[in-house]
Structure formats: C-alpha cells, structure tokens
Design an enzyme around this catalytic site. Structure first.
Site, PDB file in Angstrom:
ATOM      1  N   HIS A 109       0.792  -1.527  -0.039  1.00  0.00           N
ATOM      2  CA  HIS A 109      -0.143  -0.286   0.265  1.00  0.00           C
ATOM      3  C   HIS A 109       0.436   1.215  -0.098  1.00  0.00           C
ATOM      4  O   HIS A 109       2.353   1.147   0.871  1.00  0.00           O
ATOM      5  CB  HIS A 109      -1.201  -0.311   1.371  1.00  0.00           C
TER       6      HIS A 109
ATOM      7  N   ASN B 289       0.445   6.079  -0.032  1.00  0.00           N
ATOM      8  CA  ASN B 289      -0.248   7.261  -0.403  1.00  0.00           C
ATOM      9  C   ASN B 289       0.382   8.112  -0.236  1.00  0.00           C
ATOM     10  O   ASN B 289       1.052   7.689   0.502  1.00  0.00           O
ATOM     11  CB  ASN B 289      -1.286   7.124   0.648  1.00  0.00           C
ATOM     12  N   TYR B 290       1.084   8.525  -1.009  1.00  0.00           N
ATOM     13  CA  TYR B 290       1.574  10.277  -0.871  1.00  0.00           C
ATOM     14  C   TYR B 290       0.038  11.277  -1.494  1.00  0.00           C
ATOM     15  O   TYR B 290       0.086  11.389  -1.651  1.00  0.00           O
ATOM     16  CB  TYR B 290       2.886  10.134  -1.434  1.00  0.00           C
ATOM     17  N   ARG B 291      -0.152  12.322  -0.502  1.00  0.00           N
ATOM     18  CA  ARG B 291      -0.667  13.632  -0.454  1.00  0.00           C
ATOM     19  C   ARG B 291      -0.494  15.565   0.161  1.00  0.00           C
ATOM     20  O   ARG B 291       0.646  15.190   0.958  1.00  0.00           O
ATOM     21  CB  ARG B 291      -1.977  13.411   0.310  1.00  0.00           C
TER      22      ARG B 291
ATOM     23  N   HIS C 172      11.648  -1.786   4.251  1.00  0.00           N
ATOM     24  CA  HIS C 172      12.497  -1.080   5.464  1.00  0.00           C
ATOM     25  C   HIS C 172      13.618  -0.340   4.727  1.00  0.00           C
ATOM     26  O   HIS C 172      13.699   1.189   4.373  1.00  0.00           O
ATOM     27  CB  HIS C 172      12.622  -1.694   6.501  1.00  0.00           C
TER      28      HIS C 172
END
Lengths: 322, 322
Positions: A129, A131-133, A163
């Site tokens: 998963h 998500n960048y916003r 990681h």
C-alpha cells in the site's frame, strides 16, 4: 482531465505533476510483468458546484469537487487486483470536521494524492500500500502519507529490503524525515487493535508534515517526491522474486484468511476509508483497496511452530528491519 | 456456563431462559438439514473483575463481564457458515459512552441476547440475521433487536413469507409492536449508505422498547419472546425450498460479490459490530457474522434487465411485502 484546484499553493501543482508521472511509471512497470492483463482507465470528475452558493440540499454537508485518474488491473497472472489512483480534489469540509483539524483555518480545502494497493495472486508475494498527498486548508498546507508491506509468508529479506529503501529515502532528507519515528508511527497506525496484531510488517507513515518556512516546506516537498519515486525500487524486486514460487491450496487458504484481516483494518480502523465513505467520497476508488477474494473462518489460527505462526509473532510484536 | 448478571431486573433471567431454549431449537433445526456438518460449541467466560475496584490498567475503559455460548457451523452442505450466539454480559460502560445513552442512569449495565447470522452455500437461499436482546442500565431496562433477510436472487414469495411471519408476530402484540414502523426502521438501519442500497429486503428492527409500567414491560417481553420463537417458521421454509436449486459459477460469483456488500455494512455501518470491536468485545463472536468467502471487483454491476438488476432495484428502493 485533471483540473487544478482553486488555490495559490505552490506545492499542489508541482506535486500533481510528479505524482502523475510516478503513476504512469508504476502502471508501466506492473503491466510489464503481466503477459496480457492491462490496467483499465477510469477518469472521473465531479459535477461543478458553486462553493460560495451551493444548492440547498448540500447544506451542512462536505462538498467534494475535482476528479481523478483511477487505474485498476484485475485478474492478472501476477496481480490479482491492483489499483493505482491519482486524485486532485477540493471543496468544503463539513463544519464539524473542519473544526476538528489541528492545522489551517476555515472550511475550504484542496488536496492531491497518489494512492495504491496491490494484491498479488501468489501468496509468497506481499500486498503493498502507498499513499502520498498534499492537503491545503486555508493558509496552511501539509504533506502526509507513507508506504507499507503486508506479507502472507514472512521473508525477512523482503521486509529488510522494503524498509531499507524507505530508510535510505529518509536518510537523504534527514532535515525533515525521521525514519525511526515514521516507522514507529506506521506500526502504531496500521494495527488491527481488535486482534492485537499489525496489518503487516509496516513501512513509514506520517501526517501534518510542513516546514517552519518556505525552505522547510520545499524540503518536505522534496522528501515526498523522492519517497513516491522510491516505490518501484522498494517493491518491484520483491514481487519479481516471489511471483514464481510454487504454492498449494494451504498457502492460498492462509492468504485468503489474512486478506480478511486486511479488509477488517481498512473498513474498521482506516481513517481515510471510513471518512471517505461517510462523507461522499468515490466509493469504487476508495474500496479498490479491498482484496479480490477473501475468506473468514471461526477462530482461524496457524499451527504452533509453522511459518504462519512465525508471521503472526512478527505482526503481534513489530520488529526493526534496518 | 451462563452466570446470572448482578441485577434484580426480572426480565433478564426470564429472557435468558427463553433465548437459550430458542438457541437450542435453532441449532437442532439447522443441523437436521445437514447430512454430516455439526455446530461447534465454544463456551466462553470473562475473568472476573471487581467493578467497584478495578485494576488500574482498566481506568477509563469499558469493562465486560460474563460469558456466552458461541455455536458455529462451517463448511456444511447447506450452510457455508452459521453462527448462533447467546451471551449474558454485564459490567461498566466507559464514561463517554454511558453519557451518550438516552435511557437509564450510571455506568453499570447488564445485557442478555441471542444473535445469529446464517450464510447458506446455495446462492438461491438468502442470508439471514437475527438479534434479540434485553439491556439494563441502572434502574431502566429495555428490549431491542429484529430480524432481516438478505437474498442474492430475489424471490418475492420469500420476502413476503418472511415479512408475513414478522407482521403476524407484531399483530399478536399490537399494544407494543408496530410492524410498519419496525419495518421502516429496519430499511433505514441496514443500509449501505455509501452505495445507496439496502443490505437486503429487510424485516423488523427496534430499540429502546419498554413499557410505561410493569404491565407494559411484560407486554414488551412477551413480544420479544414471541419474535425470537418466530425465527424458524420465518426462515426455515425458505432455505428448505431454495437449497436444492441448481446454480452455476455466474450465480456463485454474484453471491460472493453481494457478500462483499454484507461485509461492508457490518464493518463500516453496524453500530453493534464497530462498538463491540472498539470496546473489547469478543472478536471471534462478533465477526462470526462475516461470510466465509467473499469477492470484490471494481465497479461490479449487473447487466440491465437481469435478475441481479431486479434485486438491486429492490435494494435501492425498499418495497412493502405485506
């Protein structure tokens, strides 16, 4: 077509440009692993509303404007379901929600973000998963997001690689990005508290990131852009390696049950999903995160000493991977 | 073993006795349809805590005491998953939650309830849910619950039969039970608002039911006991009829996708599920409501004019069945 939101924030259009490029790169890289399956394009756009004089039936409600590029691949040989969505939206928060925000002023907002969830078919290949916003409320703007890995079979090398890439990105932007803190925040957030276990082996997670001045904001922007671009190096080698491993019905059954835990997290605990669905977000784009096929059984648990039990140990007590 | 909660409410022990009998009758009736599959018994009991002097780590939290009889059948020929649970619990609400309750006083509560969800294997046979309970808070006690049907193929006769039995029960207790109001409340409550469709064809739903005096409470008790006993006549004829109908991969696929909507309702909207999971309820007993096997696809929708589209029409605009 992506319409620019009505704001003079400088980072929104710049991040939009980068995230659209990253989206295209990710789509191309994933399709390259698929013999025939291709991403389906679904561009969407909200009907315009005059935010200063909205229709009476929207009184007291959040109003969402703008649109997005939804891209979904289903039934592939490698990827059973993959959703890679960009959206650029703006509008008005509902009054109660606006007041609950610790940053910014007023009820107007604008946001641009890239969001993806990939569910490979092979149980040896992990779900991922990202998500960048960027979000702007009144005069304040901030960044948020992260990326995290959910394996069904624990390969420590995979967790260390994923990681490691994220830690290296943070290391390149040490003035704004603290890998250890973001790793801990990811473990805290992506946790099925009702089962006392993490969703996966984590990654990084952050929110409300902004600088003290324009230079600080620019540094945060550079970090987020770099983090988004680091997705393919972080994930692609893992799925390339694992997708060919043989598996049987037992591994598939375990994967389907663990996917049930993924559904539980997203629908019960994930703030973005629950808030989005309750306030009129686009249901199909939001729920594209759900796995294509899922099982639940009563008191499903692995045999002591099995590889599945080893995975659960790590999910119960998150480990350091770098 | 079911321990009586520490309250002098007269209806709790009486309803406990009736619901335990009804549970046994339902278990026996469902097993009678199964060639070999049997219910698995899982009795559970919370470790006792002194509610007047709880351990420091429970400060500010809800405390749950008591136990239950969890019964689950999985992998049957007729029933792919069926959970029939009785529980008798008591304890202390968290401070914030107690204050939000419109009835009763203080933070102590006691409750007894029967809860079931049945997922048949054959897509022609509907899923069914039932819950009847009594809750006591301080000096006030009330009843709540209902039953509702979720078909995957719309058989109007089935909906009429199910609603007809419930309407008849309400008719026998007209002083306390208004079928039309409870039917409307069921349609309102079991709705996936993020998809603008009902979970199924409904049934009845009510809460906070109590009389103005002891005679009124007794009348409410009689209604609830009668409603619980009406489950088998309402549901069994339907599953008996539908379980033998032939079906193929297309009907199965539709059923698995509709089960996804069932999961969405339970994990996103159902107050009982979300509240239970967030406040330390027994996860496995709560999530037994989830279907055994589920699918999600992007923008899954039926073909115009198909039987599946006819079902969706009814889910979007609930109909009267009596």
């Amino acid at each position: 077509m992506i319409t620019a939101p009505p704001t003079d924030d400088v980072h929104l259009p710049a991040l939009t440009e980068i995230l659209l490029t990253v989206q295209d790169e990710i789509l191309a890289a994933l399709e390259a692993l698929e013999p025939t399956a291709r991403f389906r394009a679904d561009d969407w756009q909200r009907d315009p509303v005059d935010l200063d004089d909205p229709p009476a039936e929207l009184a007291g409600q959040a109003i969402l404007q703008g649109g997005g590029r939804t891209r979904v691949l289903e039934g592939g040989d490698v990827f059973e379901r993959a959703g890679v969505n960009f959206s650029s939206v703006w509008g008005r928060f509902s009054p109660g929600f606006a007041e609950s925000m610790p940053v910014g002023d007023g009820d107007r907002f604008a946001a641009a973000g890239l969001s993806l969830v990939i569910h490979p078919r092979n149980p040896h290949a992990p779900t991922v998963h990202l998500n960048y916003r960027r979000m702007v409320r009144g005069s304040a703007g901030w960044f948020g997001g992260g990326a995290d890995l959910t394996p069904y079979v624990l390969y420590e090398d995979d967790a260390r690689h994923f990681h490691g890439v994220l830690a290296a990105v943070c290391g390149r932007h040490g003035d704004v990005a603290d890998y250890a803190a973001m790793k801990a925040e990811c473990d805290r957030y992506f946790r099925n508290r009702h089962r006392d276990e993490a969703r996966g082996v984590g990654g990084i997670f952050f929110d409300w990131m902004r600088g003290d001045d324009a230079a600080g904001d620019a540094a945060a922007f550079d970090f987020v852009a770099d983090a988004a671009r680091s997705f393919l190096p972080a994930y692609l080698p893992i799925v390339c390696d694992r997708r060919h491993l043989p598996y049987g019905e037992a591994e598939r059954d375990w994967q389907l049950h663990r996917r049930g835990r993924y559904v539980e997290f997203n629908l019960i605990h994930d703030r973005g999903t629950v808030f989005g669905l309750r306030t009129g977000g686009r249901t199909e784009s939001i729920l594209m995160s759900l796995p294509p096929e899922v099982r639940w059984s009563y008191a499903h648990a692995p045999v002591d000493g099995s590889p599945e039990a080893a995975l659960l140990d790590v999910l119960r007590t998150p480990r350091d991977w770098v």
